[in-house]
Write a protein that holds these residues in place. Structure first.
Motif, PDB file in Angstrom:
ATOM      1  N   CYS A 106     -40.233  40.079  12.571  1.00 51.87           N
ATOM      2  CA  CYS A 106     -40.699  39.505  11.323  1.00 51.87           C
ATOM      3  C   CYS A 106     -40.337  37.932  11.764  1.00 51.87           C
ATOM      4  CB  CYS A 106     -39.660  39.636  10.146  1.00 51.87           C
ATOM      5  SG  CYS A 106     -39.945  41.578   9.577  1.00 51.87           S
ATOM      6  N   VAL A 107     -39.308  37.747  12.397  1.00 55.17           N
ATOM      7  CA  VAL A 107     -39.025  36.095  12.712  1.00 55.17           C
ATOM      8  C   VAL A 107     -39.723  35.442  13.624  1.00 55.17           C
ATOM      9  CG1 VAL A 107     -37.009  34.657  12.962  1.00 55.17           C
ATOM     10  CG2 VAL A 107     -36.785  36.887  11.640  1.00 55.17           C
ATOM     11  N   PHE A 108     -39.831  36.243  14.650  1.00 52.22           N
ATOM     12  CA  PHE A 108     -40.336  35.523  16.049  1.00 52.22           C
ATOM     13  C   PHE A 108     -41.709  35.921  16.560  1.00 52.22           C
ATOM     14  CE2 PHE A 108     -35.680  35.371  16.869  1.00 52.22           C
ATOM     15  CZ  PHE A 108     -35.659  33.978  16.620  1.00 52.22           C
ATOM     16  N   LYS A 109     -42.086  37.002  15.454  1.00 51.54           N
ATOM     17  CA  LYS A 109     -43.518  37.696  15.965  1.00 51.54           C
ATOM     18  C   LYS A 109     -44.532  37.528  14.797  1.00 51.54           C
ATOM     19  CE  LYS A 109     -45.809  40.872  18.756  1.00 51.54           C
ATOM     20  NZ  LYS A 109     -45.572  42.417  19.217  1.00 51.54           N
ATOM     21  N   GLY A 110     -43.951  36.582  13.566  1.00 47.05           N
ATOM     22  CA  GLY A 110     -44.850  36.678  12.472  1.00 47.05           C
ATOM     23  C   GLY A 110     -45.858  35.816  12.474  1.00 47.05           C
ATOM     24  N   LYS A 111     -46.836  35.796  11.591  1.00 49.03           N
ATOM     25  CA  LYS A 111     -48.173  34.530  11.449  1.00 49.03           C
ATOM     26  C   LYS A 111     -47.407  33.068  11.701  1.00 49.03           C
ATOM     27  CE  LYS A 111     -50.358  35.981   7.802  1.00 49.03           C
ATOM     28  NZ  LYS A 111     -49.915  37.154   7.187  1.00 49.03           N
ATOM     29  N   ASP A 112     -46.510  32.829  11.031  1.00 51.59           N
ATOM     30  CA  ASP A 112     -46.240  31.694  10.538  1.00 51.59           C
ATOM     31  C   ASP A 112     -45.616  30.827  11.993  1.00 51.59           C
ATOM     32  OD1 ASP A 112     -46.840  31.877   8.187  1.00 51.59           O
ATOM     33  OD2 ASP A 112     -45.008  32.252   7.407  1.00 51.59           O
ATOM     34  N   TYR A 113     -44.708  31.407  12.732  1.00 50.19           N
ATOM     35  CA  TYR A 113     -44.123  30.823  13.784  1.00 50.19           C
ATOM     36  C   TYR A 113     -43.888  31.632  14.937  1.00 50.19           C
ATOM     37  CZ  TYR A 113     -42.391  27.805   9.627  1.00 50.19           C
ATOM     38  OH  TYR A 113     -42.573  27.306   8.540  1.00 50.19           O
ATOM     39  N   PRO A 114     -45.085  32.068  15.421  1.00 52.96           N
ATOM     40  CA  PRO A 114     -45.021  32.996  16.536  1.00 52.96           C
ATOM     41  C   PRO A 114     -44.225  32.227  17.899  1.00 52.96           C
ATOM     42  CG  PRO A 114     -47.041  32.155  16.384  1.00 52.96           C
ATOM     43  CD  PRO A 114     -46.421  31.497  15.136  1.00 52.96           C
ATOM     44  N   ASP A 115     -43.241  32.902  18.258  1.00 51.98           N
ATOM     45  CA  ASP A 115     -42.344  32.272  19.371  1.00 51.98           C
ATOM     46  C   ASP A 115     -42.916  32.906  20.638  1.00 51.98           C
ATOM     47  OD1 ASP A 115     -39.456  30.984  19.670  1.00 51.98           O
ATOM     48  OD2 ASP A 115     -39.593  32.729  20.789  1.00 51.98           O
ATOM     49  N   PRO A 116     -43.353  32.069  21.414  1.00 55.65           N
ATOM     50  CA  PRO A 116     -44.005  32.528  22.812  1.00 55.65           C
ATOM     51  C   PRO A 116     -42.783  33.307  23.733  1.00 55.65           C
ATOM     52  CG  PRO A 116     -43.897  30.210  22.838  1.00 55.65           C
ATOM     53  CD  PRO A 116     -43.602  30.607  21.347  1.00 55.65           C
ATOM     54  N   TYR A 117     -41.578  32.721  23.659  1.00 51.55           N
ATOM     55  CA  TYR A 117     -40.565  33.051  24.578  1.00 51.55           C
ATOM     56  C   TYR A 117     -40.113  34.414  24.258  1.00 51.55           C
ATOM     57  CZ  TYR A 117     -40.189  28.157  25.164  1.00 51.55           C
ATOM     58  OH  TYR A 117     -40.598  26.926  25.244  1.00 51.55           O
ATOM     59  N   TYR A 118     -40.017  34.613  22.953  1.00 55.66           N
ATOM     60  CA  TYR A 118     -39.671  36.134  22.371  1.00 55.66           C
ATOM     61  C   TYR A 118     -41.006  37.127  22.626  1.00 55.66           C
ATOM     62  CZ  TYR A 118     -38.797  40.132  19.093  1.00 55.66           C
ATOM     63  OH  TYR A 118     -38.608  41.440  18.443  1.00 55.66           O
ATOM     64  N   ILE A 119     -42.012  36.715  22.280  1.00 58.01           N
ATOM     65  CA  ILE A 119     -43.448  37.586  22.306  1.00 58.01           C
ATOM     66  C   ILE A 119     -43.509  38.005  23.921  1.00 58.01           C
ATOM     67  CG2 ILE A 119     -45.898  37.523  21.951  1.00 58.01           C
ATOM     68  CD1 ILE A 119     -45.484  35.703  19.557  1.00 58.01           C
ATOM     69  N   ASP A 120     -43.266  37.072  24.717  1.00 57.55           N
ATOM     70  CA  ASP A 120     -43.389  37.481  26.096  1.00 57.55           C
ATOM     71  C   ASP A 120     -42.541  38.758  26.401  1.00 57.55           C
ATOM     72  OD1 ASP A 120     -44.166  37.111  28.905  1.00 57.55           O
ATOM     73  OD2 ASP A 120     -41.991  35.944  28.997  1.00 57.55           O
ATOM     74  N   LYS A 121     -41.302  38.598  26.046  1.00 58.18           N
ATOM     75  CA  LYS A 121     -40.575  39.548  26.185  1.00 58.18           C
ATOM     76  C   LYS A 121     -40.671  40.751  25.635  1.00 58.18           C
ATOM     77  CE  LYS A 121     -36.547  36.338  26.988  1.00 58.18           C
ATOM     78  NZ  LYS A 121     -37.090  35.415  26.408  1.00 58.18           N
ATOM     79  N   ARG A 122     -41.047  40.595  24.284  1.00 59.09           N
ATOM     80  CA  ARG A 122     -41.116  41.904  23.516  1.00 59.09           C
ATOM     81  C   ARG A 122     -42.493  42.833  24.071  1.00 59.09           C
ATOM     82  NH1 ARG A 122     -40.298  46.191  20.932  1.00 59.09           N
ATOM     83  NH2 ARG A 122     -40.726  46.004  18.240  1.00 59.09           N
ATOM     84  N   ASP A 123     -43.567  41.809  24.024  1.00 56.81           N
ATOM     85  CA  ASP A 123     -44.743  42.592  24.585  1.00 56.81           C
ATOM     86  C   ASP A 123     -44.829  43.260  25.732  1.00 56.81           C
ATOM     87  OD1 ASP A 123     -45.771  41.958  22.143  1.00 56.81           O
ATOM     88  OD2 ASP A 123     -46.996  40.213  22.708  1.00 56.81           O
ATOM     89  N   ASN A 124     -43.907  42.785  26.778  1.00 57.65           N
ATOM     90  CA  ASN A 124     -43.881  43.366  28.346  1.00 57.65           C
ATOM     91  C   ASN A 124     -42.989  44.544  28.168  1.00 57.65           C
ATOM     92  OD1 ASN A 124     -45.798  42.114  29.519  1.00 57.65           O
ATOM     93  ND2 ASN A 124     -44.632  40.136  29.348  1.00 57.65           N
TER      94      ASN A 124
END
Lengths: 339, 317
Positions: A106-124
């Motif tokens: 909700c915090v790091f992968k939401g529409k408003d503030y996608p966080d590339p550092y988190y998304i990189d780890k989460r999606d992989n």
């Protein structure tokens, strides 16, 4: 939900065998404490009835994360850390920690503030959680919308059937993982029955202790309640609860420099610290422990619910177990409920 | 233990009746079987909450610098020494403080209990004179209290309060024969590489939650140097050099003040061996300045004073 079976030995071999082509994170005993770390040759993955002391948070949102580095002698040049496509497997976390990833999303992968550092780890990452056959008395996961066998946040949820795991396939990512490996076989009726008995017993073992809905109603107009005068009293204002919490995600951004080179870092911060809200003017809107405790409770059980329709607490019980003064969040919530 | 709890309640009742206190800081039963927890009593009707047992492990003196008014405090040996230290540093309004001293047989180490129970979870604890009977699902274990005390309690030299206005129970025998610096001496014998390795390992465990600092009665600075951002003395992250320097700084700042109450060790969620830092400095201070912290309210702590014959061999001409 599709269910498979895998022998424990086969799964361990599969995980350690994958350490070449992907990063595998799992609980390992280090100096008497269970910690989640990237496994290295020789490490023994340990699934015990105790939860790890630190949560899975570090693996997705490190306490010290480099955002970029720079060299003042080369103005305008910034080097971001390499984002990698390297796959990661997280194995052996409990459903409370898997659930915490849904809070982080909700915090790091939401529409408003996608966080590339988190998304990189989460999606992989593929998340393989193990349900809790023997929840502890500090657990209150059933109260916070999860439970000892919740599948939230996991790609695969394992049920410990002694020599083997029953594998619940939760997501497509989980399904591909299962399909890629021949060690998984279809679960039968008898195993499903054993699962039911285990799940039923464990679910009953987590006693209802707090009611977040009732707490939320009190908090909605409880900002000025007298209850805040009392409940923070014994708190010594350390960050143990926030740092061990799988859902606390507040951070600070700092520079660390040597000579002309430096790094900009994101580091964990804690709302329990007075300097968290200290303004440049010298003013501080949360001057005392009272305001800081109110913020912590409000953030988890009101503001986050208002914004994301879930509480920012997974009932893992780490703050209950490790608070140096035994300030038990369940007791706090009960006090609010009757206030 | 029940008798001592009762005696505390009676003493506190009297203090409220005689209007000597507005607030009493003591212990009550915690939310987990092995825990006692600090409690704040403001009303005579609440005194039955007060308890005493071998799990009353926090140093309550930490709350004295945060509260004002007429205060009563339950103080075991180490709490009382911290109070003396705070008196030396003018942090206490002694006229408005009632020290309810209680001789202490030592506090049980939660981690040692956890270890001896392996992964079994305690659900019920009963304390007898010298043992804990711990019950859980399908087990009952009796642990001898003297076997599972915190390390600092095992070598404590001041189990009886060094200062008190009311004394609960009877004085206990002091452990005069124990060498409180045995661990430090063994550590000093190690090679510098081994000592450095230990220091690195401890630094790596630290998560900078500051539980050690905040549990310490002597960490009452309004702004800790580690929090300062203008100027910034320390890096804020868990980079090893910063965690190490933080612990060094803290150890040196409590030199001659630390009473080895163990509050920092007990508070640390990551099992950092904090005592080895502090006990070493305590030993140095004892040897160089003949000072034992928290004994005499009139004595000046070594870092607050100087004598012309103070040790100065480290100054090279």
């Amino acid at each position: 939900m599709k269910e498979m079976i895998i022998k424990k030995d086969a799964l361990m071999n599969l995980l350690t065998g994958r350490a070449d082509d992907c990063q595998v994170f799992a609980p390992v005993e280090v100096e008497g404490s269970l910690v989640i770390k990237e496994i290295q040759p020789g490490d023994e993955i340990t699934i015990s009835s105790m939860n790890t002391k630190a949560s899975i948070k570090e693996t997705f949102f490190p306490q010290r994360e480099r955002l970029f580095s720079y060299d003042l002698s080369k103005p305008g040049e910034m080097k971001e850390p390499p984002f990698s496509d390297r796959k990661r497997i997280v194995f052996g976390i409990r459903p409370c920690d898997a659930k915490s990833l849904t809070v982080f999303d909700c915090v790091f992968k939401g529409k408003d503030y996608p966080d590339p550092y988190y998304i990189d780890k989460r999606d992989n990452t593929i998340v393989i959680a193990v349900g809790c056959n023997e929840p502890s008395t500090t657990c209150f996961c059933s109260d916070t919308g999860a439970g000892p066998f919740s599948t939230d946040g996991a790609d695969l949820l394992l049920v410990d059937l002694d020599g083997s795991y029953l594998v619940r396939v939760v997501t497509e990512k989980g399904e591909s993982f299962v399909n890629e490996n021949t060690a998984f076989t279809e679960a039968g009726q008898q195993q499903a029955e054993t699962r039911d008995a285990i799940v039923d017993k464990a679910t009953k073992a987590v006693h209802a202790q707090v009611n977040p809905d009732k707490v939320k109603k009190k908090l909605d107009d409880g900002f000025d309640s007298n209850v805040w005068d009392i409940i923070h009293e014994k708190c010594i204002g350390c960050g143990t609860c926030t740092y061990l919490c799988p859902t606390c995600h507040c951070f600070d951004i700092v520079d660390e420099t040597t000579g002309t080179t430096g790094e900009r870092l994101r580091i964990w911060d804690s709302c329990m610290y007075p300097f968290f809200t200290l303004h440049a003017s010298g003013g501080n809107p949360r001057k005392t422990g009272k305001e800081r405790m109110r913020q912590r409770v409000m953030h988890k059980f009101k503001y986050f619910v208002d914004n994301n329709e879930m509480v920012a607490c997974t009932g893992c019980g780490r703050c209950v177990k490790y608070c140096p003064v035994n300030l038990d969040i369940r007791e706090i919530l009960k006090q609010i409920e009757v206030s | 233990m029940e008798n001592l709890s009762k005696e505390i309640r009676e003493a506190v009742k009297k203090l409220f009746e005689e209007d000597k206190v507005d607030l009493v800081i003591g212990f009550e039963n915690g939310s987990l079987p092995l825990k006692a927890t600090p409690c704040f009593i403001r009303n005579i009707d609440d005194i039955d909450r007060l308890v005493w047992n071998s799990r009353c492990e926090n140093n309550l003196a930490v709350y004295l610098t945060k509260n004002k008014g007429k205060i009563g405090i339950v103080a075991k040996g180490c709490d009382s020494r911290a109070i003396v230290g705070l008196m030396q540093e003018n942090q206490i309004d002694r006229e408005n403080l009632v020290i309810i001293g209680i001789p202490c047989g030592g506090m049980v180490d939660q981690k040692k209990i956890e270890k001896s129970l392996q992964e079994k979870e305690p659900l019920e604890v009963k304390e007898n004179h010298d043992s804990l009977v711990i019950k859980g699902n399908g087990f009952e274990e009796t642990l001898k209290i003297s076997d599972i005390l915190y390390d600092n309690c095992m070598s404590c030299k001041h189990r009886n309060p060094v200062i008190h206005d009311v004394l609960i129970g009877e004085p206990v025998e002091e452990q005069d024969d124990v060498d409180e610096f045995a661990g430090v001496k063994a550590f000093e014998e190690k090679s510098s590489d081994e000592r450095w390795d230990h220091f690195v390992k401890q630094g790596e465990k630290c998560i900078r939650c500051y539980a050690c600092r905040n549990a310490c009665p002597f960490c009452f600075c309004e702004e800790c140097s580690v929090d300062s951002s203008q100027p910034q003395w320390f890096g804020k992250s868990i980079a090893l050099s910063d965690t190490q320097v933080f612990h060094l700084m803290r150890s040196f700042h409590i030199a001659g003040r630390c009473v080895d109450c163990g509050a920092c060790v007990r508070a640390c969620p990551m099992d950092v061996d904090l005592r080895f830092f502090n006990k070493k400095i305590e030993k140095d201070v004892r040897e160089l300045f003949s000072h034992e912290a928290g004994i005499d309210p009139e004595a000046a702590p070594p870092l607050n004073t100087y004598n012309t014959d103070d040790y100065d061999d480290f100054i090279k001409s």
